[in-house]
Design a protein around this motif. Structure first.
Motif, mmCIF file in Angstrom:
data_model
loop_
_atom_site.group_PDB
_atom_site.id
_atom_site.type_symbol
_atom_site.label_atom_id
_atom_site.label_comp_id
_atom_site.label_asym_id
_atom_site.label_seq_id
_atom_site.Cartn_x
_atom_site.Cartn_y
_atom_site.Cartn_z
ATOM 1 N N PRO A 147 0.579 -0.836 0.175
ATOM 2 C CA PRO A 147 0.023 -0.216 0.332
ATOM 3 C C PRO A 147 0.926 0.695 -0.285
ATOM 4 C CG PRO A 147 -0.411 -1.438 1.035
ATOM 5 C CD PRO A 147 0.365 -2.014 1.494
ATOM 6 N N ILE A 148 2.067 1.007 0.930
ATOM 7 C CA ILE A 148 2.915 2.360 0.127
ATOM 8 C C ILE A 148 3.534 2.859 -0.364
ATOM 9 C CG2 ILE A 148 5.447 0.953 0.655
ATOM 10 C CD1 ILE A 148 6.491 3.412 3.005
ATOM 11 N N LEU A 149 3.136 1.539 -2.169
ATOM 12 C CA LEU A 149 3.717 2.324 -2.911
ATOM 13 C C LEU A 149 2.245 3.319 -3.737
ATOM 14 C CD1 LEU A 149 4.972 -0.833 -5.067
ATOM 15 C CD2 LEU A 149 6.023 1.933 -4.936
ATOM 16 N N THR A 150 1.356 3.172 -2.692
ATOM 17 C CA THR A 150 -0.021 3.648 -3.808
ATOM 18 C C THR A 150 -0.730 5.265 -3.171
ATOM 19 O OG1 THR A 150 -1.301 1.683 -4.068
ATOM 20 C CG2 THR A 150 -2.189 3.811 -4.015
ATOM 21 N N ASP A 151 -0.122 5.441 -1.543
ATOM 22 C CA ASP A 151 -0.039 5.895 -0.632
ATOM 23 C C ASP A 151 1.513 7.127 -1.347
ATOM 24 O OD1 ASP A 151 -1.933 4.730 0.414
ATOM 25 O OD2 ASP A 151 -0.804 3.988 2.057
ATOM 26 N N ARG A 152 2.312 6.616 -0.999
ATOM 27 C CA ARG A 152 3.896 7.461 -1.203
ATOM 28 C C ARG A 152 4.852 7.513 -2.203
ATOM 29 N NH1 ARG A 152 7.181 6.133 4.062
ATOM 30 N NH2 ARG A 152 8.233 8.014 3.130
ATOM 31 N N GLY A 153 4.166 6.612 -3.378
ATOM 32 C CA GLY A 153 5.342 6.550 -4.789
ATOM 33 C C GLY A 153 6.210 5.608 -4.676
ATOM 34 N N LEU A 154 7.112 5.136 -5.345
ATOM 35 C CA LEU A 154 8.175 4.623 -5.480
ATOM 36 C C LEU A 154 9.229 5.506 -4.823
ATOM 37 C CD1 LEU A 154 9.339 1.771 -6.823
ATOM 38 C CD2 LEU A 154 9.755 3.564 -8.617
ATOM 39 N N VAL A 155 9.258 6.019 -4.707
ATOM 40 C CA VAL A 155 10.387 6.992 -4.509
ATOM 41 C C VAL A 155 10.224 7.051 -3.097
ATOM 42 C CG1 VAL A 155 12.111 9.368 -4.274
ATOM 43 C CG2 VAL A 155 11.250 8.524 -6.508
ATOM 44 N N GLY A 156 9.514 7.054 -2.541
ATOM 45 C CA GLY A 156 8.794 7.293 -1.365
ATOM 46 C C GLY A 156 8.743 6.515 -0.346
ATOM 47 N N ALA A 157 8.398 5.036 -0.976
ATOM 48 C CA ALA A 157 8.120 3.057 -0.968
ATOM 49 C C ALA A 157 10.465 3.065 -0.779
ATOM 50 C CB ALA A 157 7.505 2.526 -1.612
ATOM 51 N N VAL A 158 11.248 3.649 -1.606
ATOM 52 C CA VAL A 158 11.999 2.958 -1.083
ATOM 53 C C VAL A 158 12.681 3.521 -0.149
ATOM 54 C CG1 VAL A 158 14.445 2.697 -2.715
ATOM 55 C CG2 VAL A 158 12.407 2.138 -4.234
ATOM 56 N N ARG A 159 12.701 4.892 -0.030
ATOM 57 C CA ARG A 159 12.996 5.344 0.826
ATOM 58 C C ARG A 159 12.836 4.971 2.380
ATOM 59 N NH1 ARG A 159 15.463 9.576 -0.836
ATOM 60 N NH2 ARG A 159 15.367 11.383 -3.047
ATOM 61 N N ALA A 160 11.698 4.370 2.656
ATOM 62 C CA ALA A 160 11.005 3.663 3.428
ATOM 63 C C ALA A 160 11.536 2.112 3.516
ATOM 64 C CB ALA A 160 9.207 3.718 3.242
ATOM 65 N N LEU A 161 12.296 1.294 2.684
ATOM 66 C CA LEU A 161 12.886 -0.109 2.760
ATOM 67 C C LEU A 161 14.505 0.698 2.932
ATOM 68 C CD1 LEU A 161 11.880 -1.287 -0.609
ATOM 69 C CD2 LEU A 161 11.422 -2.582 1.768
ATOM 70 N N ALA A 162 15.015 1.894 2.709
ATOM 71 C CA ALA A 162 16.298 2.017 2.999
ATOM 72 C C ALA A 162 15.976 2.303 4.409
ATOM 73 C CB ALA A 162 16.093 2.796 2.073
ATOM 74 N N VAL B 157 12.056 9.922 -11.295
ATOM 75 C CA VAL B 157 11.311 9.068 -12.086
ATOM 76 C C VAL B 157 9.655 9.011 -11.834
ATOM 77 C CG1 VAL B 157 10.603 7.008 -11.022
ATOM 78 C CG2 VAL B 157 13.447 7.323 -10.779
ATOM 79 N N GLU B 158 9.899 10.033 -11.066
ATOM 80 C CA GLU B 158 8.251 10.910 -10.559
ATOM 81 C C GLU B 158 7.837 12.327 -11.134
ATOM 82 O OE1 GLU B 158 7.473 9.931 -6.189
ATOM 83 O OE2 GLU B 158 6.901 7.808 -6.906
ATOM 84 N N ALA B 159 8.659 12.740 -11.903
ATOM 85 C CA ALA B 159 8.275 14.098 -13.143
ATOM 86 C C ALA B 159 7.839 13.815 -13.960
ATOM 87 C CB ALA B 159 9.669 14.559 -13.084
ATOM 88 N N GLY B 160 5.897 14.126 -13.235
ATOM 89 C CA GLY B 160 5.263 13.633 -14.503
ATOM 90 C C GLY B 160 4.549 12.510 -13.862
ATOM 91 N N THR B 161 3.861 11.962 -14.997
ATOM 92 C CA THR B 161 3.235 11.024 -14.951
ATOM 93 C C THR B 161 3.999 9.668 -14.176
ATOM 94 O OG1 THR B 161 2.117 11.605 -17.315
ATOM 95 C CG2 THR B 161 1.907 8.927 -16.672
ATOM 96 N N ARG B 162 3.221 9.013 -13.362
ATOM 97 C CA ARG B 162 4.290 7.638 -12.802
ATOM 98 C C ARG B 162 4.308 5.998 -13.410
ATOM 99 N NH1 ARG B 162 2.121 7.136 -6.743
ATOM 100 N NH2 ARG B 162 2.641 4.429 -7.446
ATOM 101 N N ALA B 163 4.483 5.350 -13.226
ATOM 102 C CA ALA B 163 4.700 4.307 -13.801
ATOM 103 C C ALA B 163 3.826 2.963 -13.436
ATOM 104 C CB ALA B 163 6.347 3.148 -13.850
ATOM 105 N N PRO B 164 3.635 2.647 -14.481
ATOM 106 C CA PRO B 164 2.484 1.215 -14.532
ATOM 107 C C PRO B 164 2.520 0.910 -12.895
ATOM 108 C CG PRO B 164 3.221 1.352 -16.286
ATOM 109 C CD PRO B 164 3.747 2.562 -15.714
ATOM 110 N N ALA B 165 1.262 0.678 -12.327
ATOM 111 C CA ALA B 165 1.725 0.223 -11.298
ATOM 112 C C ALA B 165 2.725 -1.683 -10.504
ATOM 113 C CB ALA B 165 0.345 -0.427 -10.415
#
Length: 388
Positions: free
Chosen positions: A260-275, A289-297
């Motif tokens: 769910p963190i991908l939906t809530d915070r996006g890929l960069v935020g989720a990866v920072r949480a993992l880190a 990476v998230e400048a503009g349209t996001r990548a598919p889920a």
């Protein structure tokens, strides 16, 4: 002067190798006649694909010689010899590459020997006329440089004969792509099956067990409600704790499917949480990476699990306290690079999780490159095609 002598020597070596292949083609003639004979008899049809494989290797050796001499590789295009004996024989007979190689073999039998026989007298004549190599080169004679020209002719004619036609190249590329997709699909099915078994196991061993316990406690509370209200309250409190634990287990399973963190915070935020939770000092670099349209889920989920697996491996096995994650977009590709400064020497067959990573990425037509020399560092580079 030394460069000219070196070039002439290399040309002679090239011509000698070509003459050697020409002599091999003479032996091939007997092999081809034998193969044709036993193939006609049907009982020896299995020999044909093996002969074609040997022919391909011989032609491939010549391609490498020509590429090494000219500095331009000679591409090859063959249909894969796979399947049962009948399919392999049919492919061997219908593949344009087979007939192209046979044509080259027949023609090379002539010009390979001829060029060598012409080159040898030129070298001998040059030595007789000028006495020594240096004197010949110093007078700018043309005899020895002709040897280089003959080697160029050999490479030019071989390239023309071995170069696949555009149609053959497209057919071979298509066949290779089909084979690649077949392997990818098998890997994706295996990964999907493993993921379903993991989810089933988590639900059975965790959530289901807690729900069964919850149901039993609620039933006991109902029975005890009239006779012993205090005991019923205690059972209901325990049931509430079981319900909360079941919800926690269920959230864990859901995170394994799509965090769910991908939906809530996006890929960069989720990866920072993992880190932050990895136990390592991890630097995360985001190159728009998230400048503009996001990548598919599905692509974001694959990238997330790649980073999670790589950081878990680094924390367990690398012996390093530092790692880095780089996320970037290159056209229609999401690029993920995870690097640790540990001991390296990753063994993919040792249960490091890389096989599952490769299958997950291959299911999206992506690529995984792993560099892990002994002594480190370990670098995992993943590219995932996506439409932003």
């Amino acid at each position: 002067m030394k460069e000219t002598l070196r070039r002439v020597g290399a040309a002679m070596a090239q011509l000698v190798r070509g003459a050697g292949l020409a002599l091999v083609s003479y032996l091939f003639l007997a092999l081809i006649l034998f193969t044709a004979f036993v193939t006609v008899l049907v009982v020896g049809a299995a020999v044909l694909p093996e002969t074609v494989q040997l022919l391909r290797r011989t032609a491939g050796f010549k391609r490498r010689l020509v590429g090494g001499w000219t500095g331009r590789p000679v591409p090859e295009a063959y249909l894969p010899l796979t399947g049962d004996v009948r399919a392999r024989v049919r492919t061997a007979l219908t593949d344009p590459g087979t007939w192209r190689d046979l044509r080259w073999l027949a023609v090379h039998f002539v010009y390979g020997l001829v060029l060598l026989y012409v080159a040898l007298p030129l070298v001998v004549l040059g030595l007789l006329v000028d006495g020594v190599w240096c004197g010949l080169v110093g007078r700018r004679a043309v005899l020895l440089p002709l040897v280089v020209r003959l080697a160029d002719l050999d490479a030019h004619w071989s390239r023309l004969l071995l170069l696949p036609s555009p149609e053959a190249q497209r057919s071979a590329d298509l066949a290779e792509r089909v084979e690649e997709l077949t392997v990818t699909r098998a890997g994706a099915v295996a990964a999907h099956g493993a993921e379903l078994r993991r989810i089933e196991r988590d639900l059975h061993d965790g959530t289901q067990a807690r729900l069964v316990s919850l149901s039993m406690r609620v039933g006991l509370a109902r029975r005890a409600y009239d006779k012993d209200p205090e005991a019923a309250k205690k059972l209901l409190a325990d049931a509430q704790d079981q319900a909360e634990e079941a919800l926690t287990e269920l959230r864990h399973v859901v995170r394994g499917i799509h965090p769910p963190i991908l939906t809530d915070r996006g890929l960069v935020g989720a990866v920072r949480a993992l880190a932050a939770g990895s136990g390592l000092d991890v630097a995360v670099h985001d190159d728009g990476v998230e400048a503009g349209t996001r990548a598919p889920a599905a692509v974001e989920a694959a990238a997330y699990f790649v980073v999670a697996e790589a950081l878990t491996n680094a924390a367990k096995h690398s012996g390093s306290e530092r790692a880095s994650v780089e996320l970037s977009r290159r056209g229609a590709v999401l690029r993920v690079v995870v690097r640790d400064e540990g001991r390296g020497g990753v063994d993919e067959s040792g249960g490091s999780g890389l096989l599952g990573m490769r299958r997950r990425v291959a299911a999206l037509d992506g690529t995984v490159e792993v560099s892990s020399p002994v002594g480190g560092p370990t670098v995992i580079e993943v590219e995932l095609p996506c439409a932003w």
